[in-house]
Design an enzyme around this catalytic site. Structure first.
Site, mmCIF file in Angstrom:
data_model
loop_
_atom_site.group_PDB
_atom_site.id
_atom_site.type_symbol
_atom_site.label_atom_id
_atom_site.label_comp_id
_atom_site.label_asym_id
_atom_site.label_seq_id
_atom_site.Cartn_x
_atom_site.Cartn_y
_atom_site.Cartn_z
ATOM 1 N N SER A 121 1.020 -1.186 -0.410
ATOM 2 C CA SER A 121 -0.010 0.606 0.128
ATOM 3 C C SER A 121 0.721 1.145 -0.248
ATOM 4 C CB SER A 121 -0.705 -0.420 1.479
ATOM 5 O OG SER A 121 -1.634 -1.301 1.056
ATOM 6 N N HIS A 142 -2.062 -3.052 -6.688
ATOM 7 C CA HIS A 142 -2.958 -2.334 -5.658
ATOM 8 C C HIS A 142 -4.379 -2.544 -5.378
ATOM 9 C CE1 HIS A 142 -3.763 0.330 -2.157
ATOM 10 N NE2 HIS A 142 -3.352 -0.854 -1.277
ATOM 11 N N GLU A 154 -4.764 -0.271 -7.962
ATOM 12 C CA GLU A 154 -4.101 0.801 -8.536
ATOM 13 C C GLU A 154 -3.268 -0.213 -9.308
ATOM 14 O OE1 GLU A 154 -4.720 4.513 -5.900
ATOM 15 O OE2 GLU A 154 -3.367 2.705 -4.662
ATOM 16 N N ASN A 192 -4.309 5.844 -0.942
ATOM 17 C CA ASN A 192 -4.006 5.912 0.326
ATOM 18 C C ASN A 192 -3.317 7.191 0.858
ATOM 19 O OD1 ASN A 192 -5.131 3.266 0.560
ATOM 20 N ND2 ASN A 192 -3.486 2.090 0.731
HETATM 21 N N1 NAD Z 1 -5.732 -4.201 4.891
HETATM 22 C C1 NAD Z 1 -5.918 -3.433 4.055
HETATM 23 O O1 NAD Z 1 -6.851 -2.967 4.171
HETATM 24 C C2 NAD Z 1 -4.660 -3.436 2.561
HETATM 25 C C3 NAD Z 1 -5.505 -3.195 1.345
HETATM 26 C C4 NAD Z 1 -4.508 -2.779 0.542
HETATM 27 C C5 NAD Z 1 -3.172 -3.480 0.500
HETATM 28 N N2 NAD Z 1 -3.193 -4.119 1.300
HETATM 29 C C6 NAD Z 1 -1.120 -4.155 1.998
HETATM 30 O O2 NAD Z 1 -1.184 -5.627 0.976
HETATM 31 C C7 NAD Z 1 -0.424 -6.401 2.176
HETATM 32 C C8 NAD Z 1 -0.884 -7.540 3.286
HETATM 33 O O3 NAD Z 1 -2.200 -7.082 4.192
HETATM 34 P P1 NAD Z 1 -2.748 -7.188 4.997
HETATM 35 O O4 NAD Z 1 -3.362 -6.829 5.847
HETATM 36 O O5 NAD Z 1 -3.521 -8.899 3.795
HETATM 37 O O6 NAD Z 1 -1.748 -7.924 6.618
HETATM 38 P P2 NAD Z 1 -2.209 -9.329 7.539
HETATM 39 O O7 NAD Z 1 -1.057 -9.130 8.092
HETATM 40 O O8 NAD Z 1 -4.101 -9.402 7.346
HETATM 41 O O9 NAD Z 1 -1.480 -10.905 6.293
HETATM 42 C C9 NAD Z 1 -0.683 -11.036 6.071
HETATM 43 C C10 NAD Z 1 -0.389 -12.413 5.809
HETATM 44 O O10 NAD Z 1 1.439 -12.538 5.238
HETATM 45 C C11 NAD Z 1 1.342 -13.954 5.754
HETATM 46 N N3 NAD Z 1 2.636 -14.074 6.105
HETATM 47 C C12 NAD Z 1 4.078 -13.311 6.543
HETATM 48 N N4 NAD Z 1 4.788 -13.432 6.395
HETATM 49 C C13 NAD Z 1 4.808 -14.063 4.773
HETATM 50 C C14 NAD Z 1 5.728 -15.170 4.608
HETATM 51 N N5 NAD Z 1 6.918 -15.263 5.199
HETATM 52 N N6 NAD Z 1 5.529 -16.408 3.034
HETATM 53 C C15 NAD Z 1 4.433 -16.400 3.520
HETATM 54 N N7 NAD Z 1 2.674 -15.451 4.221
HETATM 55 C C16 NAD Z 1 3.266 -14.596 5.079
HETATM 56 C C17 NAD Z 1 1.072 -14.360 7.655
HETATM 57 O O11 NAD Z 1 1.370 -15.119 7.959
HETATM 58 C C18 NAD Z 1 -0.467 -13.078 6.656
HETATM 59 O O12 NAD Z 1 -1.577 -14.095 6.743
HETATM 60 C C19 NAD Z 1 0.412 -5.294 2.753
HETATM 61 O O13 NAD Z 1 1.181 -5.082 2.508
HETATM 62 C C20 NAD Z 1 -0.736 -4.127 2.957
HETATM 63 O O14 NAD Z 1 -0.223 -3.083 2.823
HETATM 64 C C21 NAD Z 1 -3.646 -4.104 2.772
#
Ligand code: NAD
Length: 596
Positions: A121, A142, A154, A192
């Site tokens: 993000s 994204h 995005e 964002n």
């Molecule tokens: N939460 C949101 O609203 C949102 C929206 C758009 C983008 N994002 C982006 O998406 C990405 C993930 O965010 P999220 O909110 O889903 O996080 P999250 O913490 O909910 O999930 C992350 C997952 O990654 C797994 N993980 C960690 N290390 C790992 C590895 N080495 N190999 C495989 N899996 C691994 C974890 O076990 C976890 O299930 C981030 O870059 C975030 O900025 C988040």
């Protein structure tokens, strides 16, 4: 010919990853879904199952399609399972070193022609890409939360991303039924960058007890038509993820203090209050992962109980003023059964208000929303006067005269002399400090702000502004009156912009700054906010409706009062106002409306 993607990999099955898996599998693409451990993999599988089961229950997905969807997903622990996919999307936590490690590993494991994408993000896609030997095949894709629902993607190209990779990914987004905007690699991209300053500001309001979580969220939902309030949205995003995004944006985006995470966020993350995913964040949820909010110790008592709490009885209401707001407010009170005394500066003005009011009520009758008898009863409850003396026996006065402090102060001084003791005196000001008006009387404890939104008969929100001198009874009375009017009253402190304008206008101003910096176009920015965040209008559409002069004036007030450098009005906004491009009302603002 765009490249065919038959199998994609998703790394990390958390909030975003599980949703991204669903998006691909729903569209007939095979997915290899990877996690770091067996328990994490099970959580991801359960999230996908929960989401698709809900879609079936809501009749949005056939059972057979759900089963086919699940058959397309192959779950695995470790990146080695991704050796033969066409594209990988990484969705692990928002840490640069972690993402760089994963990309270096993907580079080793995946076929040489595999496209490697990150769902980051806020981190630099460029910095992630250089951890591989193929930065020209690295791109940002994204998605927005929840990925299966939000239409926007995005697409982030770096200076080295190959043009055909960009084109292939754009075609893929179209196949997924998404709308993409393609942009350069900048902190927070479009959505964002415009969203997180606002979210952080809302957390700051909550932290400083400026308003309750329920009131902050209700204000933005009802005042701006947003699908969720900011604190509920923080819970959906995940507070750990939101913290990391803010922290990165602060460091990458010019150290804008508005992106410095509010200290409460760090405390909540440390305490394990991560939002929906952990079952508790700003709100408490039925169980981890559930969208259902349950009561907790901070939940306010049910409305009736709260209303009984010290509220004074109100039967007769005075409304002072003859403009749009006064007319709407008279209608709202009269329709709700209150006896109303309208005071204007002369019989002619009263006649005009009465005419406007009749027109509005008749519209209600024509549309079948108001019975003729109810219209007549409402009109029968109103008496028209040109002197404040007729307010001697009302229980509440609502002032809606011109937005000038000297005029309002003089009026409140007169009301103080005329009205009986115990009357609640309310001002509808949208930008002046309520305390200034209150101190023009000998009874500041009885003075509140009642900030109605235009058009008052339609908009469901009223901001109840309590000054440092307002008594709890006066606040309770104001809130009870809002409820009796069928409106939601949200209580907040006496700061410039109250809740809604303070959170809304800096965001609009930021959108203008983004346009001014030529990062994106007005159309793409509007798209991004509507399709990525579910906003009813994009920032430029809204600015043209509200009026650029009005928006500039509000933004200036916020800047002057809060001295926040990030609130300085965008020069482009000032120039457009100077040029007379004020929005729809002058047929030209950010867009040309002369042909519409
Ligand atoms: N939460 C949101 O609203 C949102 C929206 C758009 C983008 N994002 C982006 O998406 C990405 C993930 O965010 P999220 O909110 O889903 O996080 P999250 O913490 O909910 O999930 C992350 C997952 O990654 C797994 N993980 C960690 N290390 C790992 C590895 N080495 N190999 C495989 N899996 C691994 C974890 O076990 C976890 O299930 C981030 O870059 C975030 O900025 C988040």
């Amino acid at each position: 010919m765009a490249r065919e993607f038959s199998t994609v990999g998703v790394v990390g099955l958390g909030t975003m990853g599980a949703g991204i898996v669903e998006v691909f599998a729903r569209n007939g693409i095979d997915v290899v879904a990877v996690e770091i451990s067996a328990p994490a993999l099970e959580r991801g599988r359960a999230t996908l199952k929960g989401s698709t089961d809900r879609a079936v229950a809501k009749g949005k997905l056939a059972e057979a399609d759900r089963d086919a969807l699940h058959e397309r997903v192959h779950f695995a622990v470790g990146l080695d399972a991704l050796h033969s996919v066409d594209l990988v999307i990484e969705a692990v936590p928002e840490h640069l070193d972690l993402k760089q490690r994963i990309f270096a590993e993907l580079d080793r494991v995946c076929r040489p022609d595999t496209i490697l994408a990150t769902n980051t993000s806020s981190l630099s896609v460029t910095e992630i890409s250089v951890a591989t030997s193929r930065p020209n095949q690295v791109i940002g894709i994204h998605f927005f939360n929840p990925a299966p629902v939000m239409k926007l993607v995005e697409v982030v190209r770096t200076v080295v991303t190959a043009p055909e990779v960009v084109a292939d990914v754009e075609a893929l987004c179209a196949r997924l039924g998404k709308v993409d905007v393609t942009i350069n690699d900048r902190a927070g991209f479009i959505a964002n960058a415009l969203l997180f300053g606002y979210l952080n500001h809302a957390v700051g309001m909550f932290e400083s007890h400026y308003a309750t979580r329920e009131d902050i969220d209700a204000a933005m939902k009802l005042g701006c038509g947003l699908p969720m309030g900011p604190l509920a949205l923080m819970d959906l995003i995940g507070l750990d993820t939101a913290y990391e995004i803010l922290d990165t944006m602060y460091r990458r985006g010019g150290r804008d203090r508005r992106h410095a995470p509010v200290p409460l966020l760090k405390q909540m993350v440390t305490a394990g209050l991560l939002g929906r995913k952990s079952g508790r964040g700003f709100y408490t949820y039925e169980r981890p992962g559930s969208p259902v909010v349950v009561s907790d110790e901070a939940t306010p008592p049910a409305t009736e109980a709260a209303l009984a709490d010290g509220a004074r009885a109100i039967a007769k209401v005075g409304v002072v003023g003859s403009g749009t707001m006064a007319t709407g407010i008279i209608e709202v009170f009269a329709k709700a059964g209150y006896e109303v005394v309208s005071v204007t500066r002369g019989a002619e003005k009263s006649a005009k208000v009465c005419e406007a009011l009749k027109t509005s009520l008749n519209k209600g009758v024509v549309r079948g929303k108001l019975a003729e008898a109810d219209r007549d009863a409402a009109l029968g409850r109103i008496s028209w006067s040109a002197t404040l003396d007729h307010l001697a026996d009302v229980d509440l006065v609502v002032e809606a005269v011109v937005e000038e402090l000297s005029v309002k102060k003089a009026l409140f001084a007169s009301l103080d002399e005329i009205c009986k003791p115990g009357v609640v005196l309310a001002t509808t000001t949208s930008s002046l400090p309520v305390i200034d008006v209150a101190m023009a009387t000998q009874r500041p404890a009885d003075v509140v702000g009642l900030h109605f939104f235009n058009p008052a008969p339609v908009m469901p929100l009223v901001e109840v502004v309590r000054t440092i001198r307002t008594s709890p009874e006066a606040t309770a009375t104001a809130r009870a009156v809002c409820a009796a009017l069928g409106k939601t009253g949200v209580v907040c402190g006496d700061r410039s912009g109250f809740i809604v304008n303070a959170l809304l206008f800096p965001y609009l101003n930021d959108a203008v700054k983004m346009l001014e910096a030529s990062y994106s176009t007005a159309d793409d920015i509007d798209h991004a906010m509507k399709l990525g965040c579910g906003y009813p209008m994009g920032p430029f559409e809204l600015l043209d409706v509200v009026g650029l002069d009005v928006s500039l004036a509000i933004q200036r007030e916020l800047y002057l009062e809060l001295r926040e450098p990030g609130f300085a009005p965008a020069p482009l906004l000032e120039h457009l106002v100077t040029a007379g491009y004020l929005g729809r009302k002058t047929r030209r603002g950010f867009r040309d409306h002369s042909h519409r």
